[in-house]
Write an enzyme that holds these catalytic residues in place. Structure first.
Site: not given
Ligand code: 26V
Length: 813
Positions: A363, A554-555, A560, A661, A665
């Site tokens: 992701h 968004k975050r 971004k 995503t 929406k």
């Molecule tokens: C990484 C970590 C690192 C450790 C701590 C907790 C944590 C939580 C999440 C992540 C990675 C997050 C990756 C993410 O959210 N990617 C997003 O995924 C979406 C669904 O596929 C996509 O639409 C977004 O572009 C993408 O940024």
């Protein structure tokens, strides 16, 4: 009592009322006269859950009879939001419930508002998992989600003195009416200890994992009703506790406090969701959480499988496991441990089963988010798993060396270990070698995975790599979030669109009908008015619903580029002051959370708030420009913002956003997009037509080239009077009397603008200007909005799940 198509008994309004009263009385010890909105919410949820349970038992029977292949979706995050309205709609009981609540003397809107969001996720990845479980149930796939029942979800955000402040999110997980605890199914998970080398009587190496501690996993089931109510699957969330036996030694030594302390330590495992997306921290508790999820889920998988087969070698025909990012990649290792150590399979048989069963979704392309774990930490927590990883690596590198003797450089990049001051395990490499398929989440992203992220894995196993472009569920993101649009669609298309979103295409032929376009325009205005009322109530700010609503929610992350957006807003502000007018009045809405330790993201939030305060307080721009940062972005807030948006901001630096995503929406709710050629924006633009999308900025290749020549460090903005005026305003004290506050942003932009804000600024400004001018032509604008809606059918998560089922899971329809 009526019976629906699936023969599940459907209650009347009277029956729902009766059940709510009975739940109040016998489950909650209350009478209607003294019940609060929250009590009614709980009683109604318990009532609905009973109907879900009927569906659950019949689903289980059907799936057992059909010997359906089962999909297990493993994810550290499920960002569910609220459930009441969604469950009622999917079961088909919304209207009955509304009437029942009204007849009891309560307001249905107030009842639904009582439900806390289940914020068990950070952002896109977690919300995708929530859309997927809805689609899997709607498509009647035998599937379950597996995650952690965090006691505290993503922190709550408030803005104090223009800055983000975090508070714990106690979402009352222990009292959630949706969760069914299965204490009788608790499982014991070993952790820690050491390995004793030994050999069995036949002389085979038979290492013993000794002296481990035990954590207890307690499953809780959340019922997932597909649209139409036929299939009810589960999302199984595990909470952690300590076992009594594990405390015994210490108790015996009379060390009561230490024993209780250990118990607390175990319970900590499911205490809190880690709030940093895209930045990996390497914390012991996080690794323990990931292992805990995987170990609990695999016990469930092997237990389920044993119910209908004793032939472990046929497991891949009955089971598919999908790993949502690398966070649950230890499933590969835990599976090998169970097959080799417990089922006594030889290594290659076990490896074949594991690879055939597991698949992995990536992701993110952000290097900081790629998971690595220190070998020393593994040694301490999971010594047997570390041995297994060494063996996987040994065999992998052996095979590669034999097959490509002339390419020794492959060994370093493919290795599961990263050498350096501290030796580390590369979880992406582990997930790739242990899976039969690896997918990205949009076409560009999947291509970049093979070309730049892991090209050497693509070289050795190109057949493993594939794409599954993300999607979102129309049940939540149209039907629930935008009931006006849903009614419009049903009126023009019939109600089949809810499960067959491609039918939206039929709207195209209506795009030239004046009356239909006016309907679309009226719907948008109504949604904007509703959002204005909510903002006036919550934040005390009056906004003009006739202005153009430009939203970025968004975050908060540098990639971004919320910063690009706010810099442009500063430009608009300066321009209105100077010229005294603007083509069309605008409202700029921002919302999103920054990771608590991400200083630059927090400073960007502060900048947005300080710019908003200055602009909103300046009489010279009154009625022409407003800016607002909405606190505490979450799923339920998104459901209000998205249907009220005219212009959707999808402005990440090309090559950084895996998919996005919210872009989907917004567009399916009739917003036009201003965006870069990044992630799924590219596919959205292809679908809606380039004339209905405001494209700007460098593409991914151009960004790469720009960075290679290092020119992002040396833009001569003094040559561009517009950019230099904005930069000057940033540090002039105009927005904060302390001119030092935004210096780090100024410094970043002028010295190491890695995300190329200034490179894309001018192109962004021109696209914005075009949108603003076009907005004056209301009829054309809303006609283009209608074409956006009409062309967004393929971004339903139903399409995505069909793709996974067919191409990855081997599940047919
Ligand atoms: C990484 C970590 C690192 C450790 C701590 C907790 C944590 C939580 C999440 C992540 C990675 C997050 C990756 C993410 O959210 N990617 C997003 O995924 C979406 C669904 O596929 C996509 O639409 C977004 O572009 C993408 O940024």
């Amino acid at each position: 009592m009526r019976t629906d198509a699936t023969n599940v008994k459907m209650p009347s309004v009277e029956e729902i009322k009766k059940s709510v009263i009975s739940k109040l009385r016998y489950s909650l010890c209350l009478e209607v006269d003294s019940a609060t909105n929250a009590d009614i919410f709980n009683a109604l949820a318990l009532t609905i859950r009973d109907y879900q349970l009927d569906g659950f038992f019949s689903t289980r029977k059907l799936q057992e009879k059909a010997k359906s292949k089962r999909l297990y979706y493993l994810s550290m995050e499920f960002l569910l939001g609220q459930s009441l309205r969604n469950n009622l709609m999917n079961i088909g009981l919304l209207q009955q419930a509304e009437h029942a609540v009204a007849e009891l003397g309560f307001d249905f809107e107030h009842i639904t508002a009582e439900e806390p969001d289940a914020a068990l996720g950070n952002g896109g990845l977690g919300r995708l998992a929530a859309c997927f479980i809805d689609s899997m149930a709607t498509l009647d796939i035998a599937a379950s989600g597996h995650g952690i029942k965090y006691e505290y979800g993503l922190f709550k955000q408030s803005i104090q003195h223009n800055q983000q402040v975090e508070q714990p999110d106690d979402w009352h997980s222990t009292h959630s009416p949706w969760l069914i605890e299965h204490h009788s199914q608790l499982m014991l998970i070993p952790l820690g200890g050491h390995i004793e080398e030994s050999y069995d009587i036949e002389g085979n190496y038979n290492p013993m994992w000794m002296d481990w501690k035990v954590i207890v996993g307690i499953p809780h089931d959340y019922l997932v009703t597909g649209y139409g109510g036929k299939t009810v699957n589960t999302l199984r969330l595990y909470s952690a506790g300590a076992s009594d036996s594990f405390d015994v030694h210490i108790f015996n030594r009379g060390d009561y406090l230490r024993a209780v302390g250990q118990k607390i330590a175990s319970e900590n495992i499911s205490k809190i969701l880690y709030p940093a997306d895209e930045i990996q921290s390497g914390k012991e508790l996080r690794l323990t959480q990931e292992y805990f999820l995987v170990a609990c889920t695999l016990r469930d998988i092997f237990h389920d499988y044993a119910q209908h087969s004793s032939d472990i070698t046929a497991l891949p025909e009955a089971v598919a496991i999908q790993l949502n990012d690398t966070h649950p990649a230890l499933a590969i290792v835990e599976m090998m441990r169970i097959l080799v150590d417990e089922h006594r399979l030889d290594w290659s048989a076990a490896w074949e089963i594991t690879q055939k069963t597991c698949a992995f979704t990536n992701h993110t392309l952000m290097p900081e988010a790629l998971e690595t774990w220190s070998v020393a930490l593994f040694e301490k927590l999971l010594p047997r798993h570390l041995q297994i990883i060494y063996e996987i690596n040994h065999r992998l590198l052996g095979e590669v060396a034999e097959k490509w003797p002339d390419k020794p450089h492959l060994l370093a990049s493919l290795s599961l270990f990263e050498e350096g001051a501290e030796k580390k395990i590369r979880m992406a490499n582990l997930a790739i070698v242990g899976s039969h398929k690896i997918n990205g989440v949009a076409k560009l992203h999947s291509e970049l995975i093979t070309q730049t992220l892991v090209p050497d894995f693509y070289f050795i196993t190109p057949e493993k790599f594939t794409n599954q472009t993300n999607g979102v569920t129309p049940r939540r993101w149209i039907q629930q979030a935008n009931p006006g649009l849903a009614m419009f669609l049903t009126r023009h298309l019939g109600n089949g669109w809810v499960t067959d979103l491609d039918r939206l295409q039929q709207l195209k032929k209506l795009a030239n009908e004046k009356g239909v376009v006016e309907e679309v325009q009226a719907l948008k205005l109504k949604n904007k008015q509703a959002l204005c009322r909510q903002i006036a109530f919550q934040q005390g700010v009056q906004l003009d619903p006739l202005a153009m609503f430009d939203c970025q929610v968004k975050r908060i992350h540098e990639y971004k580029r919320q910063l690009l957006n706010i810099l442009h807003v500063i430009h608009l502000y300066l321009e209105i002051i100077e010229s005294g007018h603007t083509p069309t009045p605008k409202v700029h809405l921002f919302a999103g959370k920054a990771a608590p330790g991400y200083a630059m993201a927090k400073l960007i939030i502060q900048l947005i708030n300080e710019v908003a305060k200055t602009i909103n307080g300046d009489p010279r721009v009154k009625g022409q420009l407003s800016v607002l940062f909405l606190e505490d972005y979450k799923v339920s807030l998104a459901e209000h913002i998205i249907p009220a948006t005219d212009l959707s901001e999808q402005i990440s630096t090309a090559g950084t956003e895996a998919s996005g995503t919210s872009n989907m929406k917004f567009a399916m709710n009739g917003a036009l997009t201003i965006g870069t050629l990044d992630g799924a924006n590219i596919e959205i633009r292809d679908a809606v037509g380039k004339e209905n999308f405001y494209l700007f900025g460098a593409n991914a290749d151009e960004i790469t080239t720009h960075r290679q020549v290092g020119s992002h460090n040396r833009i001569d903005h003094n040559r561009d009077p517009i950019v230099s005026a904005v930069l000057e305003a940033l540090i002039s004290g105009r927005f904060n009397a302390n001119t030092a506050v935004f210096q780090p942003i100024y410094h970043m932009l002028t010295n190491a603008d890695h995300y190329c804000h200034l490179l894309d600024f001018d192109s962004y400004r021109l696209a914005q200007h075009q949108a603003q001018t076009d907005f004056l032509q209301q009829r054309q604008w809303h006609q283009r909005a209608l074409l956006n809606i009409a062309n967004m059918g393929s971004f339903s998560s139903d399409r995505t799940i069909r793709g996974y089922a067919k191409e990855i899971w081997g599940i047919g329809f």
